[in-house]
Design a protein around this motif. Structure first.
Motif, PDB file in Angstrom:
ATOM      1  N   CYS A  13       0.916  -1.189  -0.138  1.00 23.58           N
ATOM      2  CA  CYS A  13       0.136   0.052  -0.218  1.00 23.58           C
ATOM      3  C   CYS A  13       0.812   1.189   0.106  1.00 23.58           C
ATOM      4  N   GLU A  14       1.964   1.255   0.769  1.00 23.83           N
ATOM      5  CA  GLU A  14       2.911   2.324   0.692  1.00 23.83           C
ATOM      6  C   GLU A  14       3.571   2.675  -0.697  1.00 23.83           C
ATOM      7  N   LEU A  15       3.715   1.617  -1.225  1.00 27.23           N
ATOM      8  CA  LEU A  15       4.364   1.550  -2.664  1.00 27.23           C
ATOM      9  C   LEU A  15       3.362   2.122  -3.646  1.00 27.23           C
ATOM     10  N   GLU A  16       1.938   1.560  -3.638  1.00 27.60           N
ATOM     11  CA  GLU A  16       0.925   2.089  -4.563  1.00 27.60           C
ATOM     12  C   GLU A  16       0.713   3.537  -4.106  1.00 27.60           C
ATOM     13  N   ASP A  17       0.760   4.124  -3.050  1.00 21.94           N
ATOM     14  CA  ASP A  17       0.525   5.500  -2.728  1.00 21.94           C
ATOM     15  C   ASP A  17       1.466   6.505  -3.360  1.00 21.94           C
ATOM     16  N   ASN A  18       2.715   5.937  -3.335  1.00 21.53           N
ATOM     17  CA  ASN A  18       3.834   6.828  -3.835  1.00 21.53           C
ATOM     18  C   ASN A  18       4.415   6.625  -5.304  1.00 21.53           C
ATOM     19  N   ALA A  19       4.261   5.120  -5.813  1.00 18.33           N
ATOM     20  CA  ALA A  19       4.909   5.118  -7.059  1.00 18.33           C
ATOM     21  C   ALA A  19       3.961   4.535  -8.343  1.00 18.33           C
ATOM     22  N   LEU A  20       2.743   4.502  -8.183  1.00 19.69           N
ATOM     23  CA  LEU A  20       1.954   4.133  -9.179  1.00 19.69           C
ATOM     24  C   LEU A  20       1.957   5.047 -10.104  1.00 19.69           C
ATOM     25  N   GLY A  21       2.035   4.817 -11.387  1.00 19.96           N
ATOM     26  CA  GLY A  21       2.030   5.675 -12.415  1.00 19.96           C
ATOM     27  C   GLY A  21       3.529   6.249 -12.720  1.00 19.96           C
ATOM     28  N   SER A  22       4.369   5.967 -12.027  1.00 19.46           N
ATOM     29  CA  SER A  22       5.824   6.291 -12.086  1.00 19.46           C
ATOM     30  C   SER A  22       6.392   5.629 -13.343  1.00 19.46           C
ATOM     31  N   LYS A  23       7.517   5.910 -13.770  1.00 21.59           N
ATOM     32  CA  LYS A  23       8.176   5.643 -14.974  1.00 21.59           C
ATOM     33  C   LYS A  23       9.507   5.224 -14.391  1.00 21.59           C
ATOM     34  N   VAL A  24       9.941   4.040 -14.922  1.00 22.03           N
ATOM     35  CA  VAL A  24      11.426   3.443 -14.771  1.00 22.03           C
ATOM     36  C   VAL A  24      12.472   4.281 -15.353  1.00 22.03           C
ATOM     37  N   ASP A  25      13.087   4.906 -14.446  1.00 20.86           N
ATOM     38  CA  ASP A  25      14.192   6.168 -14.975  1.00 20.86           C
ATOM     39  C   ASP A  25      15.416   5.055 -15.198  1.00 20.86           C
ATOM     40  N   LYS A  26      15.921   4.516 -14.156  1.00 14.53           N
ATOM     41  CA  LYS A  26      17.362   3.760 -14.349  1.00 14.53           C
ATOM     42  C   LYS A  26      17.289   2.483 -13.498  1.00 14.53           C
ATOM     43  N   ILE A  27      17.873   1.658 -13.756  1.00 16.35           N
ATOM     44  CA  ILE A  27      17.952   0.173 -13.069  1.00 16.35           C
ATOM     45  C   ILE A  27      19.415  -0.068 -12.900  1.00 16.35           C
ATOM     46  N   TYR A  28      19.841  -0.344 -11.390  1.00 13.94           N
ATOM     47  CA  TYR A  28      21.075  -0.690 -11.082  1.00 13.94           C
ATOM     48  C   TYR A  28      21.080  -2.344 -10.354  1.00 13.94           C
ATOM     49  N   GLN A  29      22.115  -2.935 -10.518  1.00 12.23           N
ATOM     50  CA  GLN A  29      22.367  -3.962  -9.729  1.00 12.23           C
ATOM     51  C   GLN A  29      23.581  -4.015  -9.183  1.00 12.23           C
ATOM     52  N   PRO A  30      23.692  -3.460  -7.864  1.00 18.20           N
ATOM     53  CA  PRO A  30      24.897  -3.410  -7.126  1.00 18.20           C
ATOM     54  C   PRO A  30      25.706  -4.706  -6.892  1.00 18.20           C
ATOM     55  N   ASN A  31      24.740  -5.789  -6.634  1.00 19.19           N
ATOM     56  CA  ASN A  31      25.393  -7.266  -6.583  1.00 19.19           C
ATOM     57  C   ASN A  31      24.310  -8.206  -6.921  1.00 19.19           C
ATOM     58  N   ARG A  32      24.843  -9.510  -6.564  1.00 24.50           N
ATOM     59  CA  ARG A  32      24.088 -10.616  -7.083  1.00 24.50           C
ATOM     60  C   ARG A  32      22.638 -10.767  -6.383  1.00 24.50           C
ATOM     61  N   ASP A  33      22.503 -10.142  -5.286  1.00 28.35           N
ATOM     62  CA  ASP A  33      21.457 -10.068  -4.640  1.00 28.35           C
ATOM     63  C   ASP A  33      20.357  -8.959  -4.629  1.00 28.35           C
ATOM     64  N   GLU A  34      20.925  -8.010  -5.291  1.00 29.76           N
ATOM     65  CA  GLU A  34      20.012  -6.658  -5.042  1.00 29.76           C
ATOM     66  C   GLU A  34      19.694  -5.980  -6.313  1.00 29.76           C
ATOM     67  N   LEU A  35      18.480  -5.366  -6.631  1.00 32.70           N
ATOM     68  CA  LEU A  35      18.194  -4.483  -7.870  1.00 32.70           C
ATOM     69  C   LEU A  35      17.462  -3.277  -7.028  1.00 32.70           C
ATOM     70  N   VAL A  36      18.187  -1.956  -7.827  1.00 30.75           N
ATOM     71  CA  VAL A  36      17.606  -0.795  -7.434  1.00 30.75           C
ATOM     72  C   VAL A  36      16.903  -0.160  -8.617  1.00 30.75           C
ATOM     73  N   PHE A  37      15.611   0.059  -8.443  1.00 32.02           N
ATOM     74  CA  PHE A  37      14.886   0.869  -9.484  1.00 32.02           C
ATOM     75  C   PHE A  37      14.514   2.161  -9.147  1.00 32.02           C
ATOM     76  N   PHE A  38      14.931   3.379 -10.121  1.00 35.28           N
ATOM     77  CA  PHE A  38      14.633   4.721 -10.024  1.00 35.28           C
ATOM     78  C   PHE A  38      13.557   4.924 -10.531  1.00 35.28           C
ATOM     79  N   LEU A  39      12.528   5.337  -9.825  1.00 37.02           N
ATOM     80  CA  LEU A  39      11.194   5.664 -10.370  1.00 37.02           C
ATOM     81  C   LEU A  39      10.795   7.140 -10.198  1.00 37.02           C
ATOM     82  N   ARG A  40      10.463   7.699 -11.554  1.00 34.01           N
ATOM     83  CA  ARG A  40      10.323   8.864 -11.617  1.00 34.01           C
ATOM     84  C   ARG A  40       8.966   9.312 -11.821  1.00 34.01           C
ATOM     85  N   SER A  41       8.292  10.311 -11.060  1.00 38.62           N
ATOM     86  CA  SER A  41       7.036  10.671 -11.086  1.00 38.62           C
ATOM     87  C   SER A  41       7.088  12.303 -11.135  1.00 38.62           C
ATOM     88  N   ARG A  42       5.882  13.068 -11.075  1.00 40.32           N
ATOM     89  CA  ARG A  42       5.795  14.370 -10.893  1.00 40.32           C
ATOM     90  C   ARG A  42       6.604  14.827  -9.675  1.00 40.32           C
TER      91      ARG A  42
END
Length: 587
Positions: A13-42
């Protein structure tokens, strides 16, 4: 604890309130166990962390971005190709399963609008992140699972995605609480109420079950067989309140911290079960809670993985030195008998006229001792008595020389071992790839790591960490041995105060006086920083030596960071990392 399905519903619910409608700006994989998505919105950019690390699997917005590798992994490049520019259209969670499905709307190579789903399964060591195409087939995953790893569920590119096998448990979202209570009370009589709840309810963790038992039985440790009608009604009541919180996802993030300030658990309500054994505090968001709870643990794990090469070099060198010192000390103990060799030579020389040739030994009076007791001396029958005497003198001179050389070699080996101990300490405090690169460069300079041909020379160190005492004095702390040398021997003035933990590895700390008289507060804070940036940082009280820089010197030929000092005083400091961070000067 593991992140349970009920807590994950609040994250959803926290992600829906803050991220729905966002576009994926960048994607990083710092290591084999983690992914980081940069989500851009207004409203700006939010960073979404998907971690499948066994002991800290989670999904949350994060501010603690780990360093990225120079070359992105294959999966990261695939995700960038398929999802960068895609719009997050929805987030789904099947009942209270520990997984979230992120639906991204994007355009394929033919220009058609399609929906790709990123499934994040948060299941301890079985956690995974899986990309599924519009036809429901797996594109790829962080962890591929073939037939040799699992016979129940495969995770391989090209095959249809299947949800994890369901468990025979009741869901708070769809099951009446009285039916749940009936099944709980039908468990074995000797099972505790909390364990019975854990075996019956879907998507709840041990802390939730313990809390329901705590409130139902008023803090008592009740068994299923001891459930009276009154207790069962209380159980129904508290299960109803729990179901209401979970259905509406209107819980509040709380974390329990022990008296040593170490996080012990978290959940979506204020737990009462800990009493005075833990401090329960409310966080601003569920993402902030997870960052605080797992942040330090993740940092240590990341650095452990990245530092394996350096750690192996240090361990090998330390073990080699320890074996060398032990062997040399055994030789030194044998050299302690050198006076017996000289005595044998003297006794033989004094009695040459009495000695016979071709005998294996001789018994002679020892005139070095009172009463001249008889001593038996072994001889080489192939040598003359005079030659036997000279042989003992030769062995005496050899043992005497060896004793002098061994003493020097043992001292140098112990100094080198102490130096390696300081590098171990640097490694334990490393927080990023830059720290590791500087440690690696130091070891290359000292010949512990071979420099590869064509490798770029490591740039200069960043300079010491800067702090400012409460009353305005500047304090610098070295990050590693090379920075320690620069700070103490080049930057500091003769009248400045130098600090170092007593008899344990740590950073050099300099309190810059700039012509002023040091205050007791500044001295105490500099000592506290020396304790924080040392091996004693987890201790409750650390002895710190301090003296004027004029009394600190570096022996010729000594390793980086190794100095000697005199005219010092000792102060005891309590390491306080929070206080240290407040004094840090950010640039």
């Amino acid at each position: 604890m593991a992140l349970d399905g009920a807590f994950l519903r609040h994250i959803k619910c926290e992600l829906e309130d803050n991220a729905l409608g966002s576009k994926v700006d960048k994607i990083y994989q710092p290591n084999r166990d983690e992914l980081v998505f940069f989500l851009r919105s207004r409203s700006g950019i939010r960073k979404l962390l998907l971690s499948v690390r066994a002991n800290s699997a989670r999904i949350n917005f994060t501010e603690q971005i780990p360093e990225n590798p120079k070359e992105p992994p294959m999966l990261c490049m695939l995700l960038r190709k398929r999802l960068v520019g895609a719009r997050l259209a929805g987030i789904r969670q099947p009942q209270l399963e520990r997984l979230l499905c992120f639906d991204f709307e994007t355009i394929n190579e033919l220009g058609d609008e399609i929906t790709l789903t990123l499934v994040a399964e948060i299941m301890g060591r079985y956690s995974n992140v899986i990309l599924v195409d519009e036809k429901g087939k797996i594109v790829d995953a962080l962890k591929r699972v073939d037939a040799s790893m699992s016979s129940e569920r495969l995770v391989l590119p090209g095959i249809p995605y299947q949800l994890p096998p369901p468990q025979d448990k009741l869901c708070l979202l769809t099951t009446d609480v009285r039916e749940i209570a009936d099944r709980v009370c039908a468990q074995q009589a000797g099972v505790s109420l909390s364990k019975a709840l854990l075996s019956v309810l879907q998507g709840v963790s041990p802390i939730v079950c313990r809390e329901v038992q705590h409130r139902t039985a008023r803090g008592a440790d009740v068994r299923v067989g001891e459930m009276t009608p009154e207790l069962k009604e209380r159980l129904v009541f508290f299960l109803g309140r729990l179901a209401e919180i979970v259905k509406n996802a209107d819980g509040t993030p709380f974390m329990a911290v022990n008296p040593q300030k170490k996080p012990v658990d978290f959940t979506f309500f204020a737990p009462q079960q800990y009493g005075t054994a833990a401090i329960v505090s409310q966080k601003g968001s569920f993402s902030e809670l997870l960052d605080d709870f797992y942040g330090e643990r993740d940092r240590i794990e990341r650095m452990h993985v990245r530092s394996q090469g350096i750690l192996k070099v240090l361990t090998t060198a330390s073990e080699r030195l320890s074996r060398k010192i032990n062997a040399q000390q055994a030789d030194l103990e044998r050299c302690a008998k050198k006076e017996e060799l000289r005595m044998c030579g003297d006794l033989l020389n004094a009695n040459l006229y009495r000695l016979k040739e071709n005998v294996p030994y001789v018994d002679l009076p020892n005139f070095y001792e009172e009463g001249q007791p008889t001593v038996r001396i072994k001889l080489n029958p192939a040598l003359t008595p005079s030659q036997n005497a000279q042989r003992y003198y030769k062995e005496y001179r050899k043992a005497k020389t060896a004793e002098e050389v061994l003493a020097v070699q043992i001292r140098e080996a112990k100094q080198e071992l102490a130096y390696l101990d300081t590098v171990f300490e640097e490694l334990s405090r490393a927080t990023g790839e830059r720290d590791l690169a500087e440690i690696r460069a130091e070891l290359e300079e000292q010949g512990y790591i071979r420099v590869q041909r064509g490798a770029k020379k490591q740039s200069q160190t960043r300079g010491a960490m800067e702090f400012r005492s409460t009353d305005g004095f500047r304090i610098l702390v070295g990050r590693n041995n090379r920075e320690n040398d620069v700070l103490t021997l080049k930057m500091a003035k003769k009248n400045d105060l130098w600090f170092h933990t007593k008899n344990i590895p740590g950073s050099h700390v300099v309190l810059f006086l700039e012509g002023k008289k040091p205050t007791q507060r500044a001295i105490e804070e500099a000592a506290m920083l020396a304790a924080c940036f040392s091996r004693g940082r987890d201790s409750s009280n650390v002895a710190v030596d301090y003296t004027e820089v004029r009394h600190v010197s570096k022996p010729q030929g000594s390793k980086p960071g190794m100095v000697i000092y005199v005219a010092n005083k000792t102060i005891f400091a309590v390491p306080d990392r929070e206080a240290a961070e407040k004094l840090r000067v950010t640039r």
